[in-house]
Design a protein around this motif. Structure first.
Motif, mmCIF file in Angstrom:
data_model
loop_
_atom_site.group_PDB
_atom_site.id
_atom_site.type_symbol
_atom_site.label_atom_id
_atom_site.label_comp_id
_atom_site.label_asym_id
_atom_site.label_seq_id
_atom_site.Cartn_x
_atom_site.Cartn_y
_atom_site.Cartn_z
ATOM 1 N N GLU A 1 -5.414 11.261 5.565
ATOM 2 C CA GLU A 1 -4.157 11.765 5.015
ATOM 3 C C GLU A 1 -3.246 10.611 4.620
ATOM 4 O O GLU A 1 -2.599 10.643 3.563
ATOM 5 N N LYS A 2 -3.181 9.574 5.477
ATOM 6 C CA LYS A 2 -2.362 8.410 5.143
ATOM 7 C C LYS A 2 -2.844 7.753 3.846
ATOM 8 O O LYS A 2 -2.032 7.370 2.999
ATOM 9 N N LEU A 3 -4.151 7.618 3.703
ATOM 10 C CA LEU A 3 -4.691 6.991 2.504
ATOM 11 C C LEU A 3 -4.349 7.811 1.266
ATOM 12 O O LEU A 3 -3.915 7.263 0.238
ATOM 13 N N THR A 4 -4.491 9.124 1.350
ATOM 14 C CA THR A 4 -4.180 9.991 0.208
ATOM 15 C C THR A 4 -2.717 9.880 -0.182
ATOM 16 O O THR A 4 -2.377 9.752 -1.371
ATOM 17 N N ILE A 5 -1.824 9.929 0.810
ATOM 18 C CA ILE A 5 -0.393 9.828 0.528
ATOM 19 C C ILE A 5 -0.052 8.464 -0.072
ATOM 20 O O ILE A 5 0.712 8.364 -1.037
ATOM 21 N N ALA A 6 -0.632 7.401 0.498
ATOM 22 C CA ALA A 6 -0.376 6.051 -0.023
ATOM 23 C C ALA A 6 -0.801 5.947 -1.485
ATOM 24 O O ALA A 6 -0.080 5.382 -2.323
ATOM 25 N N GLN A 7 -1.960 6.493 -1.809
ATOM 26 C CA GLN A 7 -2.450 6.447 -3.189
ATOM 27 C C GLN A 7 -1.508 7.192 -4.135
ATOM 28 O O GLN A 7 -1.185 6.697 -5.220
ATOM 29 N N LEU A 8 -1.053 8.374 -3.714
ATOM 30 C CA LEU A 8 -0.161 9.164 -4.565
ATOM 31 C C LEU A 8 1.195 8.478 -4.751
ATOM 32 O O LEU A 8 1.771 8.502 -5.841
ATOM 33 N N LEU A 9 1.717 7.885 -3.686
ATOM 34 C CA LEU A 9 3.008 7.214 -3.773
ATOM 35 C C LEU A 9 2.976 6.083 -4.788
ATOM 36 O O LEU A 9 3.922 5.896 -5.570
ATOM 37 N N LEU A 10 1.894 5.333 -4.802
ATOM 38 C CA LEU A 10 1.818 4.162 -5.672
ATOM 39 C C LEU A 10 1.335 4.488 -7.081
ATOM 40 O O LEU A 10 1.827 3.917 -8.057
ATOM 41 N N THR A 11 0.386 5.418 -7.214
ATOM 42 C CA THR A 11 -0.216 5.659 -8.526
ATOM 43 C C THR A 11 0.423 6.816 -9.279
ATOM 44 O O THR A 11 0.450 6.826 -10.511
ATOM 45 N N GLU A 12 0.921 7.830 -8.563
ATOM 46 C CA GLU A 12 1.504 8.983 -9.245
ATOM 47 C C GLU A 12 3.028 8.957 -9.223
ATOM 48 O O GLU A 12 3.674 9.090 -10.255
ATOM 49 N N LEU A 13 3.607 8.772 -8.037
ATOM 50 C CA LEU A 13 5.067 8.666 -7.966
ATOM 51 C C LEU A 13 5.561 7.320 -8.481
ATOM 52 O O LEU A 13 6.681 7.200 -8.944
ATOM 53 N N LYS A 14 4.715 6.311 -8.349
ATOM 54 C CA LYS A 14 5.007 4.962 -8.866
ATOM 55 C C LYS A 14 6.198 4.305 -8.171
ATOM 56 O O LYS A 14 7.033 3.655 -8.817
ATOM 57 N N VAL A 15 6.292 4.459 -6.842
ATOM 58 C CA VAL A 15 7.300 3.697 -6.102
ATOM 59 C C VAL A 15 6.896 2.223 -6.112
ATOM 60 O O VAL A 15 5.730 1.886 -6.335
#
Length: 497
Positions: free
Chosen positions: A20-34
């Motif tokens: 779950e942490k890996l999935t959230i980290a990926q989304l934060l950086l690649t989709e949300l682009k923080v």
């Protein structure tokens, strides 16, 4: 910087798995682009270590490693080695930002603290790590021991650190104080990069973040859904929206259209239910209920503001209930492609108002049925399996269960009665475990809900909190039947213990 995976995970009852942490980290950086993510605290657990390794391995392969940060401690180099073993490159060093914390928690002088910090920074830099420094309880430090804070910042100005992180650790600041304190620091240390880290204890997190940016702060720390200890942190979605609308000279890389989608995923993974009226991401925030508002929306968008739902990948809805007017119902019928005569519309409107008076929730999907009436739907090793059961419930007879389970391949069968079907199931289970000298955890909390996006006939989610000695477990089960979903949540608990 998004700190959902570190500070956000400190929300009571929340614990993300490594995947779950890996999935959230990926989304934060690649989709949300923080710009950056803080993913963990060093030395917490073996599970946390493995989660960090998964994230840093993915980040290194995809060019994001310099955006991944870990909270570390002044501990003689233990955190530095943990970082190196985990493959992380950016450390956020936790230090004392108030004299009160320094004297009463560490019982050290400023000079002693600064010496140990310098040693830690020197070691980290020699190992190729980048260093940011947290001034824990900085807000109280500025209020009550400003001379110490400036003494500390004078020292940090001599150190090879990239950022100084300013947390309102207890969420005590007002926007006026944020303005005053940030302006002082930027004027005195113009070459230092300052991040502001707001907590929300007085519900001022978003306002304080906006004020910090207005006064020139260089970075913000936010969390998805405002997760965090106590009342949580400044929420990512709200702060991004308010910056885009009220601080237009500042631009962020965050993708507004992804805020809602990532919010719902984090809600599902965490089990931390966000309020329906939470700005930007709450289920109700783009729903008009009063008929006069729906009518105004048809007449030059009289009840719209700049927070248009389309910005966030959402759409406006018109609720149906006792305050619904003709315009509200017409908007819902139009979405379904249904047209009614004025007379029929009047009858349907009256029926919806009657349902609303009885506090029944009417959805758009219910409309065709109302019209018809008125006018003529894996990471846990499974050593324990619930193989079969018969649940009975009869008038004037106690509910009962006949249960068959497998434990490491051995089959056990038991019968019991209880105050309800699930209670009978737990009693039969307890008998099986008691015969083998084992005691089941104590059920502390039992919650049932429709998963996000579900309807009244959707799958049912049961969330159970268990006390196992001094440990607490939270398991979830999903099924169209409430009792079956509780049994599935219980099987997960049995395998966890």
């Amino acid at each position: 910087m998004d700190t959902t995976l570190r500070d956000g995970e400190q929300t009571s009852g929340v614990s993300f798995s490594a995947s779950e942490k890996l999935t959230i980290a990926q989304l934060l950086l690649t989709e949300l682009k923080v710009d950056r993510i803080e993913i963990a605290s060093a030395r917490v657990s073996e599970g946390e270590f493995q989660a960090v390794k998964k994230i840093t391995s993915w980040a290194a392969a995809n060019g994001f490693l310099d955006k991944v940060e870990v909270l570390t401690f002044v501990d003689g180099g233990t955190s530095v080695q943990w970082m190196l073993d985990a493959g992380a490159k950016v450390m956020n060093l936790l230090t004392k930002g108030s004299l009160n914390h320094l004297q009463h928690q560490l019982k050290k002088t400023p000079e002693q603290h600064f010496k140990e910090i310098a040693e830690t920074i020197t070691l980290a830099k020699s190992k190729g790590l980048s260093v940011n420094v947290y001034l824990e309880d900085w807000s109280n430090g500025m209020r009550n021991s400003a001379n110490y804070v400036f003494q500390y910042l004078d020292f940090l100005a001599t150190q090879p650190v990239d950022r100084v992180l300013l947390p309102d650790t207890l969420g005590i600041l007002t926007p006026y104080e944020v303005s005053d304190f940030i302006k002082q620091l930027i004027a005195k240390y113009p070459n230092t990069h300052f991040d502001f880290h707001a907590h929300n204890d007085y519900d001022l997190g978003t306002a304080n973040a906006l004020e910090a940016v207005r006064c020139g702060v260089h970075g913000l720390h936010l969390t998805v859904n405002g997760m965090g200890e106590r009342a949580g942190n400044a929420p990512l979605a709200s702060v991004i929206a308010v910056l885009n609308d009220y601080q237009t000279d500042v631009k962020t890389s965050v993708c507004e259209k992804s805020l809602y989608r990532v919010s719902k995923l984090v809600e599902t993974f965490s089990g931390f239910r966000i309020p329906v009226n939470k700005p930007v991401v709450g289920e109700n925030v783009f729903t008009q209920t009063a008929g006069i508002h729906a009518d105004g929306d048809k007449k030059n968008n009289l009840y719209h503001n700049d927070l248009m739902p389309e910005r966030f990948g959402r759409e406006r809805k018109y609720a149906l209930g006792k305050t619904s007017g003709k315009a509200n119902i017409e908007n819902n019928l139009a979405a379904l492609g249904i047209q009614l005569s004025d007379q029929d519309l009047k009858i349907v409107t009256q029926r919806i108002i009657e349902l609303g008076d009885r506090k029944e929730v009417v959805t758009q999907n219910d409309l065709p049925y109302i019209i018809s009436d008125v006018l003529d739907s894996n990471t846990i090793e499974e050593r324990v399996q619930v193989l079969n059961y018969v649940l009975t419930h009869s008038k004037d007879l106690r509910p009962s269960v006949t249960l068959k389970i497998s434990i490491d391949g051995d089959i056990f069968e038991e019968h019991a009665q209880g105050d309800g079907q699930y209670d009978a199931f737990m009693k039969a289970l307890g008998i099986i475990f008691e015969k083998h000298g084992k005691i089941l955890p104590v059920l502390k909390d039992y919650a049932v809900r429709i998963p996000p996006g579900g309807d009244s006939d959707a799958l049912c989610e049961t969330i159970i909190t268990w006390a196992d000695g001094d440990k607490e477990l939270i398991t979830r089960g999903l099924d169209s039947d409430q009792t079956v979903s509780a049994i599935k949540a219980t099987q997960k608990m049995l395998n966890l213990i």
